[in-house]
Motif scaffolding. Structure first.
Motif, mmCIF file in Angstrom:
data_model
loop_
_atom_site.group_PDB
_atom_site.id
_atom_site.type_symbol
_atom_site.label_atom_id
_atom_site.label_comp_id
_atom_site.label_asym_id
_atom_site.label_seq_id
_atom_site.Cartn_x
_atom_site.Cartn_y
_atom_site.Cartn_z
ATOM 1 N N LYS A 85 -9.816 6.073 -1.767
ATOM 2 C CA LYS A 85 -10.934 6.846 -1.198
ATOM 3 C C LYS A 85 -12.214 6.484 -1.926
ATOM 4 O O LYS A 85 -13.310 6.775 -1.471
ATOM 5 C CB LYS A 85 -10.665 8.337 -1.374
ATOM 6 C CG LYS A 85 -9.470 8.798 -0.561
ATOM 7 C CD LYS A 85 -9.288 10.298 -0.671
ATOM 8 C CE LYS A 85 -8.039 10.708 0.076
ATOM 9 N NZ LYS A 85 -7.236 11.660 -0.647
ATOM 10 N N THR A 91 0.849 4.073 -3.065
ATOM 11 C CA THR A 91 0.423 5.471 -2.927
ATOM 12 C C THR A 91 1.558 6.459 -3.203
ATOM 13 O O THR A 91 1.339 7.646 -3.359
ATOM 14 C CB THR A 91 -0.127 5.750 -1.504
ATOM 15 O OG1 THR A 91 0.733 5.120 -0.567
ATOM 16 C CG2 THR A 91 -1.517 5.215 -1.334
ATOM 17 N N ALA A 95 -5.454 5.881 -6.200
ATOM 18 C CA ALA A 95 -5.491 5.750 -4.740
ATOM 19 C C ALA A 95 -6.011 7.031 -4.078
ATOM 20 O O ALA A 95 -6.669 6.980 -3.054
ATOM 21 C CB ALA A 95 -4.100 5.412 -4.219
ATOM 22 N N GLN A 111 0.823 -1.209 0.000
ATOM 23 C CA GLN A 111 0.000 0.000 0.000
ATOM 24 C C GLN A 111 0.861 1.264 0.000
ATOM 25 O O GLN A 111 0.552 2.233 -0.688
ATOM 26 C CB GLN A 111 -0.930 -0.010 1.200
ATOM 27 C CG GLN A 111 -1.854 -1.224 1.158
ATOM 28 C CD GLN A 111 -2.937 -1.173 2.203
ATOM 29 O OE1 GLN A 111 -2.810 -0.470 3.186
ATOM 30 N NE2 GLN A 111 -3.992 -1.931 1.985
ATOM 31 N N GLU A 112 1.944 1.217 0.764
ATOM 32 C CA GLU A 112 2.831 2.399 0.799
ATOM 33 C C GLU A 112 3.452 2.662 -0.568
ATOM 34 O O GLU A 112 3.473 3.781 -1.057
ATOM 35 C CB GLU A 112 3.956 2.181 1.811
ATOM 36 C CG GLU A 112 3.585 2.636 3.189
ATOM 37 C CD GLU A 112 4.549 2.104 4.217
ATOM 38 O OE1 GLU A 112 5.716 1.848 3.881
ATOM 39 O OE2 GLU A 112 4.096 1.914 5.363
ATOM 40 N N TYR A 161 -6.887 -2.490 -1.331
ATOM 41 C CA TYR A 161 -6.335 -1.344 -2.065
ATOM 42 C C TYR A 161 -6.515 -0.069 -1.259
ATOM 43 O O TYR A 161 -7.607 0.193 -0.741
ATOM 44 C CB TYR A 161 -7.009 -1.210 -3.444
ATOM 45 C CG TYR A 161 -6.544 -2.302 -4.377
ATOM 46 C CD1 TYR A 161 -5.372 -2.166 -5.108
ATOM 47 C CD2 TYR A 161 -7.243 -3.495 -4.467
ATOM 48 C CE1 TYR A 161 -4.912 -3.193 -5.922
ATOM 49 C CE2 TYR A 161 -6.796 -4.529 -5.280
ATOM 50 C CZ TYR A 161 -5.630 -4.356 -6.006
ATOM 51 O OH TYR A 161 -5.167 -5.365 -6.800
ATOM 52 N N PRO A 162 -5.474 0.742 -1.175
ATOM 53 C CA PRO A 162 -5.626 2.019 -0.489
ATOM 54 C C PRO A 162 -6.401 2.955 -1.415
ATOM 55 O O PRO A 162 -5.906 3.309 -2.490
ATOM 56 C CB PRO A 162 -4.176 2.494 -0.329
ATOM 57 C CG PRO A 162 -3.422 1.812 -1.430
ATOM 58 C CD PRO A 162 -4.144 0.565 -1.781
#
Ligand SMILES: NC(=O)c1ccc[n+]([C@@H]2O[C@H](COP(=O)([O-])OP(=O)(O)OC[C@H]3O[C@@H](n4cnc5c(N)ncnc54)[C@H](O)[C@@H]3O)[C@@H](O)[C@H]2O)c1
Length: 665
Positions: A95, A8, A145, A4-5, A92-93
């Motif tokens: 919004k 993004t 992301a 995830q890091e 998944y990161p």
């Protein structure tokens, strides 16, 4: 967390270590060196604009080397360190859950288990790209992301132009691939502009993130073979013990024996490349491997006597099989060919009389002589096919430019009018009138939870919905319904899942919407996780391709592309989560415009509204056009749809009495 890091982060903040090509993976062939020195500088400036200035000196050298060695700048150094595969959607990161669904589909299309040349970001078809380079991938994932449901990401041939304000009703992503000014759409233009880094070949499902492995092609080929037998056999006669003779065990063609087995016939498939044939045999896609023509003859005769359902790969040239079966009087019920004749001079077709290795060296050492050999071989192949069809074989072109190249070689394939070919294409005779004109086409879905039990549940739901619809269906579409019910009930056993938990079947507008509604309800009831809907581009409305998808349009409009363009625009404001439109697909750059969509079902009432609105248009747009082209089956289907849907009204054609026209000339 590591995944995830990285995801993004987009372009990393410090220059990552150099990465090598993985020799255990398949790689894209070296592309033609077409750029002048000035153009190479341009390609480098184009590539470097993704990165901070401090890195330019280092990267310029590295990218130039990639351009020299591979003909393209892939930016291997920037491949992510995490493994590439579709993860469950909640991992998944994001919004926006819609954006997460798109990330999942992108990763699936780049998964080494799914993609053909994963490090070159090519999913299938040798050049079907998801992105042109790794910088585009990294930036796109970052945008996805961080985006919200009131933004849209616009992708220009893999390049993320950026996030633009939009609305909840707008697509989250708009994809265009290979859109050119028409005069710049020749194959060499693709080489040049792709090398410059400003366009890409998205094929059909690669550039729209909707490829799901070989399942799609197995389903389509099965439908084609079953319906071809129906054209040939008497009502109720079984294909058992009847022969389907064809060639090619490559990417798509490799589906032929598996499809033949599901359809229940004897498939004989010649393949000159022993490695390709052995690979398909090892994968269980073909039952028997034979290298000797004598043995092929005796094994085929035995299969006929025993009325077997069996698939046989012959390692050798298809021309030898056609000729030998003619001498032996072995009756072939169904004949076709899936050698890669869209690419005849560079390994798509191997001429008879030369070994595989001899051909491979001749095509580069003496291309002119190789071309002569290919054309001689095509003339011989057609002469033999003509002798078989005189005995009653049903032969059809499989969208691989066989008849086109045979005609260019001077083979006897023209009809008496000198305009049409004497044999039909599979769309003209089979998929067009039997499927597309009624609205039957590919409907695929991916269970975004990644759970096999969700897929099994959706299979069951789809079968129930189709069975219910079939009870009320008119005679004209009963067969298609029955075939797809049979397919979906056996789909789990066929073990076709590669990568994400995906499925495909053919359904019409009513079927597609009702299945999707059932899925959305199951999601709302908590029985399954979210589902991504989509389709391939080999469909009713999405594709204008005069020698394939729209080859059964006879009013002269098959060389226009209004339908495909209308379709992508129409889908985009009716609720698609993402839309895509591409130049180039299975038949070549400049030869087709094809579009697709993806839609996330999340169990909401809004998803109910979107799916009904969009799927209705996504199918009926093409039926309306096919009906206007005076296709009988489409005229039937559109009248039926107008009866069912009160605010739907299309222009229908008046048919002229042919005598009126005849009397004029
Ligand atoms: N399956 C479909 O539904 C479908 C639809 C439309 C078009 N096509 C077309 O079918 C063609 C094949 O696609 P593919 O992905 O399998 O290509 P591919 O190149 O992977 O496979 C073709 C195979 O044919 C073999 N071959 C060539 N000449 C031969 C000969 N004379 N005798 C025996 N074998 C020979 C090659 O060795 C190769 O393995 C393409 O032109 C494609 O566009 C397929």
């Amino acid at each position: 967390m590591f995944f995830q890091e990285q995801l993004t982060q987009g372009i990393p903040s410090s220059l990552p270590a150099k990465k090598k090509r993985d020799s255990s993976l398949s790689h894209a062939p070296k592309r033609k060196d077409v750029l002048s020195e000035i153009e190479k500088r341009l390609a480098l400036s184009n590539a470097l604009r993704y990165f901070p200035k401090e890195w330019h000196a280092t990267l310029a050298q590295e990218f130039l080397k990639e351009l020299q060695d591979f003909g393209r700048i892939y930016m291997y150094r920037f491949q992510p360190d995490y493994t590439m595969h579709a993860r469950p959607i909640q991992d998944y990161p994001a919004k926006s859950i819609q954006a997460a669904a798109i990330m999942l589909m992108i990763q699936n299309n780049l998964d080494p288990a799914v993609a053909q040349h994963p490090q070159e970001l090519i999913t299938y078809g040798g050049n079907g790209a998801v992105f042109q380079n790794w910088a585009q991938y990294l930036l796109t994932m970052k945008y996805l992301a961080e985006m919200t449901d009131t933004q849209t990401l616009h992708l220009y041939s893999g390049h993320p132009m950026g996030l633009f304000p939009s609305s909840e009703n707008a697509p989250r992503v708009v994809v265009t691939n290979g859109m050119m000014i028409p005069n710049y759409s020749k194959p060499d233009d693709w080489e040049k502009f792709n090398a410059l880094g400003v366009t890409q070949y998205g094929q059909m499902t690669a550039g729209s993130f909707m490829y799901i492995g070989p399942q799609g092609i197995v389903h389509g080929t099965t439908i084609t073979v079953m319906n071809a037998f129906r054209k040939k056999l008497k009502n109720g006669e079984s294909p058992n013990g009847k022969i389907f003779l064809t060639a090619g065990l490559g990417g798509m063609s490799g589906a032929q024996p598996k499809a033949g087995n599901i359809a229940g016939c004897i498939t004989i498939c010649a393949e000159v490349n022993a490695t390709a044939a052995r690979k398909r045999h090892a994968q269980g896609w073909v039952d028997v491997l034979i290298e000797d023509l004598e043995e092929l003859v005796s094994r085929t005769k035995l299969a006929k006597i025993n009325q077997e359902v069996v698939s046989i790969a012959f390692i050798g040239n298809i021309v030898d099989v056609w000729e030998r079966f003619d001498q032996e009087n072995i009756f072939v019920e169904l004949g076709s060919d899936q050698t890669s004749l869209h690419n005849p001079w560079a390994g798509g077709y191997y001429p008879v009389g030369l070994s595989f290795e001899e051909s491979n060296s001749l095509m580069s050492s003496d291309p002119e002589l190789f071309k002569i050999k290919v054309q001689e071989s095509l003339r011989r192949q057609v002469a033999s096919i003509n002798r078989h069809t005189a005995k009653g074989t049903y032969f059809f072109d499989y969208g691989n430019a066989f008849l086109l190249e045979a005609s260019r070689a001077g083979a006897d394939v023209m009809a008496e009018d000198g305009i049409l070919f004497k044999y039909p294409s599979y769309v003209q005779d089979i998929l067009g009138p039997m499927c597309f004109d009624y609205g039957f086409g590919p409907f695929r879905w991916v269970c975004a939870s990644g759970k096999p039990e969700d897929l099994a549940y959706t299979d069951k739901l789809a079968a129930e919905v189709l069975e219910e619809i079939m009870n009320e269906s008119p005679e004209e579409i009963q067969q298609q319904m029955a075939d797809n019910i049979r397919w979906i009930k056996a789909a789990g056993e066929n073990k076709m899942v590669v990568g994400s938990q995906a499925r495909i079947l053919y359904a019409d507008a009513e079927g597609r919407a009702k299945i999707a509604l059932a899925f959305n309800k199951a999601i709302a009831d908590g029985k399954i996780g979210p589902v991504v809907l989509g389709r391939d581009h080999h469909d009713v409305s999405g594709t204008d391709s005069p020698f394939r998808e729209t080859s059964n349009i006879y009013d002269g409009s098959s060389f226009t592309a209004d339908m495909a363009i209308q379709n992508v625009i129409g889908d985009s404001f009716r609720g698609a989560t993402w839309v895509s439109i591409h130049n180039g697909g299975g038949v070549g750059w400049g030869e087709v415009i094809n579009g697709g969509f993806g839609m996330l079902l999340d169990g909401s009432s809004d998803a109910d509204r979107r799916l009904q609105m969009m799927l209705f248009y996504d199918v009926n747009n093409g039926i309306a056009r096919r009906s206007w082209a005076r296709n009988k089956e489409a005229m039937f289907a559109i009248e039926r749809e107008m009866d069912r849907t009160p605010n739907f009204k299309v222009t229908v054609p008046n048919l002229v009495n042919p005598e009126i026209l005849e009397n004029l000339f």
